[in-house]
Design an enzyme around this catalytic site. Sequence first.
Site: not given
Length: 290
Positions: A34, A65, A87, A214-215, A250
């Site tokens: 992001s 995306h 994810h 989170m990645s 978000h």
Amino acid sequence: MNKSSQRQPSPQIAAARLKKLSSLRPTLAIALGSGFHHVLTELRVDRKVSCAKIPGFPVPGVSGHAGELIFGRLGGTPVLVLSGRAHFYEGHPMEQVTFPIRTLAALGIRDLLLTSAAGGINPDFRPGDFMVLTDHINFMGVNPLRGPAVPGRTRFVDMTRVYDRQLSALLFRAGKSGNLKLRRGIYLAVSGPSYETPAEIRAFARLGADAVGMSTVPEAMVARQCGLNVAAVSCITNPAAGRGRNRLSHAEVLKTGERVKGLAVELLKNFMRYYGETDNTWRRVETTTR
Ligand code: HPA
């Protein structure tokens, strides 16, 4: 072999498919998180491939995306761009989340730049800052290397230095030339998809984390197992829970990413320029099995 590894095609098959689709042979891949997708507007595309067309690739569903792999040139240097990662919080098994990284290694990629959004834990960080990862804490509750031994790969992978100093130095040079002061710090990975509680963030701060996301960590760990050199940069899109006045959303993450997209593009373009200029013989070749 367990059932899931029987279903998962081999990265070599995926790489062989990709090799047929482009004659470009980049040594560097960039995974876009992001806030970094705008760089696609600057990419001279050679070939775009939908993740759905590559055997074994997970199809991401959340980021807005499309999952695509793009062979192209950025700042004149060949690069393979992973746009739209899958994810863990979407429910994909780790094996699938990290399959693209194993495919990159099978393709001959040697260097990997991971980009992402993260919440700022360090009180000095502001939304819109960029942080180069110096280390991480895996708090996802699972080790992405867990599972049947991968032929030709070490099982007990050293994680003393996940993020390559020389590749990271190129990021700092790139930041400097774009007048962008990069932060550095420790990224703590959670599985998500909920944001954290303020109590969790206070605990993470005590553990030494500067940012939370989170990645990145699963990809970085698998990349290290495959012998790739890794660098990573996060856009701090929001103060982590309890660190700012607002509730987390978000929409806020996307809004900050949108606000600083020009800076992100400059950073990646300059990084690519320096990468292209670098005599790549400095790189240690740690693993011969790809
Ligand atoms: N927490 C976890 N992941 C994130 C955050 C956050 O605050 N911001 C962007 N990704």
